[in-house]
Design a protein around this motif. Structure first.
Motif, PDB file in Angstrom:
ATOM      1  N   ALA A  45      13.182 -19.723  -1.491  1.00 53.85           N
ATOM      2  CA  ALA A  45      14.438 -20.169  -2.105  1.00 53.85           C
ATOM      3  C   ALA A  45      14.182 -21.272  -3.128  1.00 53.85           C
ATOM      4  CB  ALA A  45      15.410 -20.653  -1.036  1.00 53.85           C
ATOM      5  N   ALA A  46      13.118 -22.060  -2.906  1.00 52.64           N
ATOM      6  CA  ALA A  46      12.785 -23.153  -3.829  1.00 52.64           C
ATOM      7  C   ALA A  46      11.985 -22.670  -5.033  1.00 52.64           C
ATOM      8  CB  ALA A  46      12.010 -24.238  -3.081  1.00 52.64           C
ATOM      9  N   GLY A  47      11.739 -21.357  -5.102  1.00 51.93           N
ATOM     10  CA  GLY A  47      11.099 -20.814  -6.295  1.00 51.93           C
ATOM     11  C   GLY A  47       9.675 -20.335  -6.137  1.00 51.93           C
ATOM     12  N   ALA A  48       9.140 -20.336  -4.901  1.00 56.33           N
ATOM     13  CA  ALA A  48       7.800 -19.776  -4.708  1.00 56.33           C
ATOM     14  C   ALA A  48       7.845 -18.278  -4.998  1.00 56.33           C
ATOM     15  CB  ALA A  48       7.313 -20.011  -3.278  1.00 56.33           C
ATOM     16  N   ALA A  49       6.777 -17.759  -5.595  1.00 57.97           N
ATOM     17  CA  ALA A  49       6.708 -16.328  -5.896  1.00 57.97           C
ATOM     18  C   ALA A  49       6.163 -15.543  -4.714  1.00 57.97           C
ATOM     19  CB  ALA A  49       5.833 -16.091  -7.130  1.00 57.97           C
ATOM     20  N   GLY A  50       5.719 -16.265  -3.687  1.00 60.09           N
ATOM     21  CA  GLY A  50       5.207 -15.602  -2.499  1.00 60.09           C
ATOM     22  C   GLY A  50       4.810 -16.631  -1.461  1.00 60.09           C
ATOM     23  N   PHE A  51       4.610 -16.147  -0.239  1.00 57.53           N
ATOM     24  CA  PHE A  51       4.189 -17.021   0.861  1.00 57.53           C
ATOM     25  C   PHE A  51       3.120 -16.266   1.635  1.00 57.53           C
ATOM     26  CE2 PHE A  51       4.088 -19.379   4.719  1.00 57.53           C
ATOM     27  CZ  PHE A  51       4.624 -20.628   4.454  1.00 57.53           C
ATOM     28  N   VAL A  52       1.900 -16.800   1.627  1.00 60.60           N
ATOM     29  CA  VAL A  52       0.771 -16.108   2.262  1.00 60.60           C
ATOM     30  C   VAL A  52       0.281 -16.902   3.472  1.00 60.60           C
ATOM     31  CG1 VAL A  52      -1.619 -15.350   1.954  1.00 60.60           C
ATOM     32  CG2 VAL A  52       0.039 -15.001   0.117  1.00 60.60           C
ATOM     33  N   PRO A  53       0.511 -16.389   4.690  1.00 60.24           N
ATOM     34  CA  PRO A  53      -0.041 -17.055   5.883  1.00 60.24           C
ATOM     35  C   PRO A  53      -1.573 -16.975   5.869  1.00 60.24           C
ATOM     36  CG  PRO A  53       1.674 -15.460   6.470  1.00 60.24           C
ATOM     37  CD  PRO A  53       1.323 -15.222   5.031  1.00 60.24           C
ATOM     38  N   LYS A  54      -2.229 -18.047   6.292  1.00 60.37           N
ATOM     39  CA  LYS A  54      -3.698 -18.062   6.314  1.00 60.37           C
ATOM     40  C   LYS A  54      -4.252 -17.045   7.303  1.00 60.37           C
ATOM     41  CE  LYS A  54      -3.940 -22.937   5.019  1.00 60.37           C
ATOM     42  NZ  LYS A  54      -4.204 -24.316   5.459  1.00 60.37           N
ATOM     43  N   SER A  55      -3.394 -16.583   8.219  1.00 64.94           N
ATOM     44  CA  SER A  55      -3.845 -15.631   9.237  1.00 64.94           C
ATOM     45  C   SER A  55      -3.933 -14.194   8.708  1.00 64.94           C
ATOM     46  CB  SER A  55      -2.892 -15.667  10.431  1.00 64.94           C
ATOM     47  OG  SER A  55      -1.561 -15.402   9.994  1.00 64.94           O
ATOM     48  N   LEU A  56      -3.431 -13.952   7.497  1.00 64.67           N
ATOM     49  CA  LEU A  56      -3.466 -12.583   6.954  1.00 64.67           C
ATOM     50  C   LEU A  56      -4.897 -12.121   6.769  1.00 64.67           C
ATOM     51  CD1 LEU A  56      -0.825 -12.162   4.070  1.00 64.67           C
ATOM     52  CD2 LEU A  56      -0.730 -11.264   6.388  1.00 64.67           C
ATOM     53  N   LYS A  57      -5.115 -10.814   6.943  1.00 63.61           N
ATOM     54  CA  LYS A  57      -6.431 -10.233   6.682  1.00 63.61           C
ATOM     55  C   LYS A  57      -6.681 -10.224   5.170  1.00 63.61           C
ATOM     56  CE  LYS A  57      -6.954  -7.309  10.770  1.00 63.61           C
ATOM     57  NZ  LYS A  57      -6.635  -8.459  11.586  1.00 63.61           N
ATOM     58  N   ARG A  58      -7.959 -10.166   4.788  1.00 62.86           N
ATOM     59  CA  ARG A  58      -8.333 -10.228   3.364  1.00 62.86           C
ATOM     60  C   ARG A  58      -7.581  -9.192   2.532  1.00 62.86           C
ATOM     61  NH1 ARG A  58     -13.488 -12.870   2.079  1.00 62.86           N
ATOM     62  NH2 ARG A  58     -13.663 -11.572   0.236  1.00 62.86           N
ATOM     63  N   ALA A  59      -7.555  -7.948   3.020  1.00 61.91           N
ATOM     64  CA  ALA A  59      -6.915  -6.865   2.245  1.00 61.91           C
ATOM     65  C   ALA A  59      -5.433  -7.157   2.027  1.00 61.91           C
ATOM     66  CB  ALA A  59      -7.090  -5.528   2.961  1.00 61.91           C
ATOM     67  N   ALA A  60      -4.789  -7.742   3.037  1.00 64.59           N
ATOM     68  CA  ALA A  60      -3.355  -8.060   2.930  1.00 64.59           C
ATOM     69  C   ALA A  60      -3.132  -9.198   1.940  1.00 64.59           C
ATOM     70  CB  ALA A  60      -2.791  -8.427   4.302  1.00 64.59           C
ATOM     71  N   ARG A 106     -11.561 -18.461  -2.465  1.00 59.80           N
ATOM     72  CA  ARG A 106     -12.434 -18.255  -3.619  1.00 59.80           C
ATOM     73  C   ARG A 106     -13.230 -16.963  -3.460  1.00 59.80           C
ATOM     74  NH1 ARG A 106     -16.045 -21.880  -2.976  1.00 59.80           N
ATOM     75  NH2 ARG A 106     -14.771 -23.667  -3.540  1.00 59.80           N
ATOM     76  N   SER A 107     -13.725 -16.701  -2.243  1.00 60.09           N
ATOM     77  CA  SER A 107     -14.512 -15.478  -2.041  1.00 60.09           C
ATOM     78  C   SER A 107     -13.642 -14.240  -2.189  1.00 60.09           C
ATOM     79  CB  SER A 107     -15.208 -15.506  -0.676  1.00 60.09           C
ATOM     80  OG  SER A 107     -14.294 -15.256   0.365  1.00 60.09           O
ATOM     81  N   ILE A 108     -12.365 -14.345  -1.797  1.00 66.18           N
ATOM     82  CA  ILE A 108     -11.443 -13.212  -1.983  1.00 66.18           C
ATOM     83  C   ILE A 108     -11.249 -12.942  -3.471  1.00 66.18           C
ATOM     84  CG2 ILE A 108      -9.020 -12.506  -1.751  1.00 66.18           C
ATOM     85  CD1 ILE A 108      -9.029 -13.913   0.999  1.00 66.18           C
ATOM     86  N   PHE A 109     -11.046 -14.000  -4.244  1.00 66.68           N
ATOM     87  CA  PHE A 109     -10.871 -13.829  -5.687  1.00 66.68           C
ATOM     88  C   PHE A 109     -12.128 -13.282  -6.339  1.00 66.68           C
ATOM     89  CE2 PHE A 109      -6.989 -16.260  -5.359  1.00 66.68           C
ATOM     90  CZ  PHE A 109      -6.225 -15.771  -6.412  1.00 66.68           C
ATOM     91  N   ASP A 110     -13.287 -13.788  -5.923  1.00 61.64           N
ATOM     92  CA  ASP A 110     -14.554 -13.304  -6.491  1.00 61.64           C
ATOM     93  C   ASP A 110     -14.710 -11.802  -6.284  1.00 61.64           C
ATOM     94  OD1 ASP A 110     -15.277 -15.772  -7.446  1.00 61.64           O
ATOM     95  OD2 ASP A 110     -16.507 -16.303  -5.707  1.00 61.64           O
ATOM     96  N   ASP A 111     -14.283 -11.327  -5.091  1.00 61.87           N
ATOM     97  CA  ASP A 111     -14.419  -9.901  -4.785  1.00 61.87           C
ATOM     98  C   ASP A 111     -13.337  -9.058  -5.468  1.00 61.87           C
ATOM     99  OD1 ASP A 111     -16.537 -10.492  -3.186  1.00 61.87           O
ATOM    100  OD2 ASP A 111     -15.440 -10.360  -1.289  1.00 61.87           O
ATOM    101  N   ALA A 112     -12.082  -9.492  -5.357  1.00 59.48           N
ATOM    102  CA  ALA A 112     -10.958  -8.661  -5.808  1.00 59.48           C
ATOM    103  C   ALA A 112     -10.647  -8.824  -7.289  1.00 59.48           C
ATOM    104  CB  ALA A 112      -9.712  -8.988  -4.984  1.00 59.48           C
ATOM    105  N   PHE A 113     -10.894 -10.024  -7.831  1.00 59.26           N
ATOM    106  CA  PHE A 113     -10.586 -10.288  -9.241  1.00 59.26           C
ATOM    107  C   PHE A 113     -11.827 -10.911  -9.900  1.00 59.26           C
ATOM    108  CE2 PHE A 113      -6.804 -10.973  -6.583  1.00 59.26           C
ATOM    109  CZ  PHE A 113      -5.916 -10.046  -7.125  1.00 59.26           C
TER     110      PHE A 113
END
Length: 199
Positions: A85-100, A7-14
């Motif tokens: 393959a099952a139709g996800a538009a992306g896969f985001v590991p929780k370990s990614l940095k905010r900018a990524a 939520r905080s990432i969305f608040d900042d970026a979008f």
């Protein structure tokens, strides 16, 4: 905790976006049903009341036009590939940095598929394999229509070229989008372009 972080990432970026939240798959489906048009769904791989990718499947079945990005602490490449393959538009590991994470979400919102770099995995090659596998599910006629889409032709031009009705072309385009697990013609063309598909 994860939802708070996202939520905080969305608040900042979008800052202009509206955020809807749910703590289970059942609640998520209800929220999506009530919300109508939603630009993006972030779905935890281990959300309560789902097993493996059943949550993704349920959301894709009920809301096929809504891009779903899986979020997970698991970064096993087989899980990532299965999700895409099952139709996800992306896969985001929780370990990614905010900018990524922001970059990943922006890619999905612009029509791309986001695949994280995994240790020992050639992600570009894996993405191309995934695209080829999806295109391989098309019938010969659907491949021809996809070739026309890649060439930038409109439905009426395709109908004229193939000597078929507009209704037939629309049916082919819908089937192509469904089989390629994308949400627009533009996304289908972007994906086909990544492997140099011309029809």
């Amino acid at each position: 905790m994860v939802r708070d972080g996202l939520r905080s990432i969305f608040d900042d970026a979008f800052p202009d976006c509206t955020i809807l939240e749910a703590d289970s798959l059942e609640a998520a489906l209800r929220v999506l049903d009530e919300a109508g048009d939603v630009d993006l769904v972030l779905l935890d791989l281990n959300i309560p009341d789902v097993s493996h990718l059943s949550g993704l499947q349920a959301v894709r079945d009920k809301f096929p036009a809504t891009p779903v990005v899986m979020v997970s602490g698991v970064t096993d490449r087989n899980v990532v590939r299965d999700a895409l393959a099952a139709g996800a538009a992306g896969f985001v590991p929780k370990s990614l940095k905010r900018a990524a994470i922001v970059d990943a979400l922006q890619q999905v919102l612009s029509g791309e598929i986001y695949m994280p770099d995994l240790p020992g995995d050639e992600s570009a090659a894996a993405e191309e394999d995934l695209i080829r596998a999806r295109i391989d599910t098309l019938t010969p006629q659907q491949r021809v229509v996809l070739g026309h889409l890649v060439a930038g032709r409109l439905n009426k031009q395709i109908a004229y070229e193939l000597d078929v009705s507009m209704t037939t072309v629309k049916a082919h385009v819908s089937a192509i989008l469904q089989k390629m697990n994308v949400f627009s013609r533009t996304q289908a063309v972007i994906m086909a372009g990544k492997i140099g598909f011309r029809g």
